[in-house]
Design a protein around this motif. Structure first.
Motif, PDB file in Angstrom:
ATOM      1  N   MET A 287       1.681   6.377  -6.951  1.00  0.00           N
ATOM      2  CA  MET A 287       0.492   7.016  -7.507  1.00  0.00           C
ATOM      3  C   MET A 287       0.369   8.471  -7.075  1.00  0.00           C
ATOM      4  O   MET A 287      -0.553   9.160  -7.510  1.00  0.00           O
TER       5      MET A 287
ATOM      6  N   LYS B  76       0.834  -1.203   0.000  1.00  0.00           N
ATOM      7  CA  LYS B  76       0.000   0.000   0.000  1.00  0.00           C
ATOM      8  C   LYS B  76       0.869   1.253   0.000  1.00  0.00           C
ATOM      9  O   LYS B  76       0.615   2.211  -0.720  1.00  0.00           O
TER      10      LYS B  76
ATOM     11  N   TYR C 287      -3.400   8.495  -5.248  1.00  0.00           N
ATOM     12  CA  TYR C 287      -3.707   7.263  -4.510  1.00  0.00           C
ATOM     13  C   TYR C 287      -5.122   7.305  -3.937  1.00  0.00           C
ATOM     14  O   TYR C 287      -5.566   8.314  -3.401  1.00  0.00           O
ATOM     15  N   ARG C 288      -5.828   6.197  -4.080  1.00  0.00           N
ATOM     16  CA  ARG C 288      -7.166   6.114  -3.484  1.00  0.00           C
ATOM     17  C   ARG C 288      -7.200   4.997  -2.456  1.00  0.00           C
ATOM     18  O   ARG C 288      -6.740   3.892  -2.722  1.00  0.00           O
ATOM     19  N   LYS C 289      -7.781   5.301  -1.347  1.00  0.00           N
ATOM     20  CA  LYS C 289      -7.848   4.319  -0.271  1.00  0.00           C
ATOM     21  C   LYS C 289      -8.653   3.090  -0.679  1.00  0.00           C
ATOM     22  O   LYS C 289      -8.374   1.975  -0.263  1.00  0.00           O
ATOM     23  N   ALA C 290      -9.673   3.335  -1.502  1.00  0.00           N
ATOM     24  CA  ALA C 290     -10.607   2.253  -1.823  1.00  0.00           C
ATOM     25  C   ALA C 290      -9.962   1.161  -2.667  1.00  0.00           C
ATOM     26  O   ALA C 290     -10.562   0.106  -2.861  1.00  0.00           O
ATOM     27  N   THR C 291      -8.722   1.406  -3.170  1.00  0.00           N
ATOM     28  CA  THR C 291      -8.066   0.383  -3.980  1.00  0.00           C
ATOM     29  C   THR C 291      -8.004  -0.949  -3.255  1.00  0.00           C
ATOM     30  O   THR C 291      -8.169  -2.003  -3.845  1.00  0.00           O
ATOM     31  N   PHE C 292      -7.757  -0.866  -1.956  1.00  0.00           N
ATOM     32  CA  PHE C 292      -7.574  -2.104  -1.193  1.00  0.00           C
ATOM     33  C   PHE C 292      -8.778  -2.401  -0.308  1.00  0.00           C
ATOM     34  O   PHE C 292      -8.649  -3.058   0.707  1.00  0.00           O
ATOM     35  N   LYS C 293      -9.919  -1.884  -0.679  1.00  0.00           N
ATOM     36  CA  LYS C 293     -11.092  -2.113   0.172  1.00  0.00           C
ATOM     37  C   LYS C 293     -11.387  -3.602   0.251  1.00  0.00           C
ATOM     38  O   LYS C 293     -11.367  -4.312  -0.740  1.00  0.00           O
TER      39      LYS C 293
ATOM     40  N   LEU D 243       2.470   1.741  -3.371  1.00  0.00           N
ATOM     41  CA  LEU D 243       1.510   2.238  -4.353  1.00  0.00           C
ATOM     42  C   LEU D 243       1.199   3.705  -4.089  1.00  0.00           C
ATOM     43  O   LEU D 243       1.042   4.503  -5.018  1.00  0.00           O
TER      44      LEU D 243
END
Lengths: 358, 332
Positions: free
Chosen positions: A336, A329, A340-346, A332
């Motif tokens: 990015m 994370k 970077y978006r938090k939801a990538t690893f939701k 990435l």
């Protein structure tokens, strides 16, 4: 961010994806090779211990992380490896042969025990492996002619080609070599057809089966390989302990191994290594922290298993992808930035019984 | 009975203080030999062993009941069930033994404390895990068990504690059969509790809501059942059941943070019963309790400890879904 333009299949399956990997892992290897010259003997011993843990962690990662078989009884394989090694050494076998045999016997036991286990899923599997570990512990207690029972069994120094390997740095290199072999083996395994089959079984048994994967064959194979690696770790562990007693291989050790793969990051090779480092350093960290904590907490009986529990809970609740997941994370995030978006690893949750992957 | 027999029962039951004093109360030791060929006598002893096994089995059954309650409703396997029992026993010792409450009141306080404890445990920690993979939940509950053990060791110390009850130490004489009253109370308590649970799930609206939530979480949610609270209540009931088991077990064995390991055997009981079925859990407990006592009396040492697991392995090999299963095959 780096984009790799792949021009051949060989490039696609390369272990070291690009020169950055070569540089950093090369640096790490050099540091590890030079460590005995630079560090105190105590730390070398601890590092050898971490190597042993890492071997066992890789052994456990194969069923738990790659095949999705939650084993709660891997201390049994370590026990089998350790006792086989100690017994063979005491009956005059050479070190290399006895370590190899320890791995092979442990592997055979793994394959055999997987025969009844292969039909079980989820909790049944977990409980059956737990029962297996308890039965093995009980056999060790009562099979006194081989294991010495509760009295214990002394372990001789490793002797290779007539040279006695009693020094800490020598043992360090033995562990390092075994770890590197096991590491290479694991990396190659998971990009081979067998490894792909393991991962397919983990993700969904039903779809794996429909793709023509023979479930029982691959489950048995997974456990046999895992038994081999964990048995090797056990054989080295025997030298580290120097004196074997059945209670060294109890439920707590199984949980420690499990904690390693969970904290490191399930389903990744890095995870097993990071987890081993974490679990290996934790007792030292606790010992150091004890001096600075108020006596009420520092003198708390059972502090260590309790802390193990707390750490596991925190990881499971807040970072199920483990240390390596955290690193991915973070990487990435840097690559990015600022997108970077938090939801990538939701995390996905499943609320229906039918949705649940066992 | 002057039959020369090479083993005394102490050799057959090494390191098991739990069962010793039951046997000591028979009077002189020479009177009690296990393989006595005298028929009438040995039949009586077989009965004796079986009843002890029933009592022990009821305890396993109660813990297994706790497992199954939680599993049926939330599909979570609570590996900390044995440690909930340990907490229950410690609460019992605190309220009855240390604070000197009368037994009934002390038991009630213990059960209340356990129910609150179970409710909070779910509300604060477990609830966030609903919908996660089974494996994470297994690890979570195992580590909760470790934490509970460590905390109990910190509060009550790691020494063995004993619980005195109005009925402990007494022997009941039923047609010449001497049975320790503690076991009778365990058996009676189990029957009462199972009946109460049966009525609760069959007739109360909360019980029916719990069944609905266990069959399909989403559908239950749509029907207006507060699924989250229902789950916490199930945890409360399960903790209460372990509280009963803990308080009943405390006079038989001694209370220590390590007593939670009995939970693993209860696990075997639940597996034999099929994990989805409440009566199955009780029957599994009884099977394990009896066979364990029989193995302890008639088989070489070492077998008693592993009987439960051997039976479980056998059952799982023959019927991987348990004997009384209610779990269906997963649909694609």
């Amino acid at each position: 961010m780096r984009f790799i333009f792949k021009t051949s299949y060989l490039q696609d399956i390369r272990l070291l994806k690009h020169n950055g990997y070569v540089f950093w892992y090369g640096l790490l290897l050099i540091a590890i090779l030079l460590a005995p010259l630079l560090l105190d003997e105590f730390y070398i011993g601890e590092m050898a211990f971490i190597f042993i843990y890492a071997i066992a962690g890789l052994g456990l990662m194969i069923p738990v992380g790659f095949t999705g078989l939650p084993s709660l009884g891997h201390a049994a394989f370590m026990a089998i490896g350790a006792y086989t090694n100690a017994y063979l050494l005491s009956s005059g076998y050479s070190f290399l042969l006895s370590v190899a045999l320890a791995g092979i016997i442990s592997s055979l036991v793994g394959g055999l025990i997987a025969v009844p286990l292969k039909r079980m899923t989820g909790i049944y599997f977990a409980i059956a492996t737990l029962a297996f570990a308890i039965i093995v512990e009980e056999i060790i207690v009562h099979w006194e002619s081989v294991t010495g029972g509760l009295g214990g069994l002394a372990v001789d120094y490793p002797v290779i080609l007539g040279f006695e390997m009693g020094e800490t740095w020598q043992f360090y290199f033995i562990c390092l070599i075994v770890l590197l072999l096991v590491l290479l083996g694991t990396l190659n395994l998971i990009r081979s057809p067998s490894g792909r089959a393991f991962i397919a079984i983990r993700d969904s048994e039903i779809s794996a089966e429909s793709m023509g994967i023979n479930l029982s064959y691959y489950k048995i194979k997974s456990f046999a390989i895992s038994g081999l690696f964990t048995g090797l770790a056990g054989a080295l562990f025997a030298h580290r302990l120097a004196y074997l007693a059945p209670d060294a291989f109890n439920f707590l050790l199984s949980i420690q191994l499990l904690m390693m793969v969970v904290v490191g990051g399930l389903g990744t090779v890095h995870g097993a290594i990071l987890g081993a480092i974490f679990v290996g350093l934790l007792p030292q960290a606790i010992a150091i922290a004890k001096d600075y904590l108020p006596p009420f907490i520092g003198e708390f009986p059972g502090l260590e298993p309790g802390l193990f529990g707390v750490i596991l809970v925190l990881f499971i609740v807040f970072e199920p992808m483990g240390l390596y997941g955290r690193w991915i994370k973070f990487k990435l995030f840097l690559e990015m930035f600022p997108l970077y978006r938090k939801a990538t690893f939701k995390r996905q949750k499943s609320y229906l019984k039918t949705e649940r992957v066992q | 009975m002057g039959h020369p027999f090479p083993f005394s029962y102490e050799i057959l039951l090494p390191g098991l203080p739990i069962f010793w004093h039951t046997f000591y109360l028979f009077g002189s030791r020479s009177e009690f030999t296990i393989f006595a060929p005298d028929n009438g006598r040995s039949r009586l002893e077989l009965l004796q062993v079986l009843i002890t096994g029933l009592g022990q089995g009821c305890l396993y059954g109660l813990i297994a009941l706790g497992f199954v309650l939680i599993y049926k409703a939330t599909e979570i396997v609570n590996f900390a069930q044995g440690d909930l029992l340990m907490m229950g026993a410690f609460f019992g010792v605190t309220f009855i033994g240390i604070m000197k409450l009368p037994f009934g009141l002390g038991l009630l306080t213990t059960l209340l404390a356990m129910a609150v404890f179970g409710y909070l445990l779910d509300k604060l920690i477990i609830r966030s895990m609903i919908g996660e993979s089974q494996f994470s939940v297994i690890i979570l509950t195992i580590s909760i068990g470790f934490i509970l053990r460590s905390v109990a060791g910190g509060i009550w110390g790691n020494d063995l504690l004993a619980l005195e009850t109005p009925y402990s130490g007494e022997m009941a004489n039923i047609y010449g059969l001497m049975i320790s009253q503690e076991y009778l109370v365990v058996i009676a308590g189990t029957i009462v509790l199972s009946l109460a649970l049966f009525l609760f799930f069959r007739h109360s609206s909360l019980g029916i809501a719990m069944q609905a939530a266990s069959q399909n979480q989403l559908a239950a949610y749509y029907m207006g059942i507060p699924v989250k609270r229902v789950f916490s209540l199930i945890w409360a009931i399960s903790a209460l059941v372990s509280g009963v088991a803990g308080t009943l077990m405390a006079p038989i064995s001694l209370v220590s943070p390590e007593m939670g390991f009995i939970g693993i055997k209860a696990f075997a009981a639940a597996v034999i019963g099929g994990f989805g079925s409440l009566p199955g859990a009780l029957i599994g407990g009884l099977i394990i309790g009896c066979s364990e006592q029989l193995a302890g009396s008639y088989l070489p040492p070492g077998f008693q400890k592993v009987t439960a697991y051997l039976i479980m392995f056998l059952v799982l090999t023959l019927r991987p879904q348990g004997l009384f299963t209610q779990i269906q095959q997963k649909k694609v």
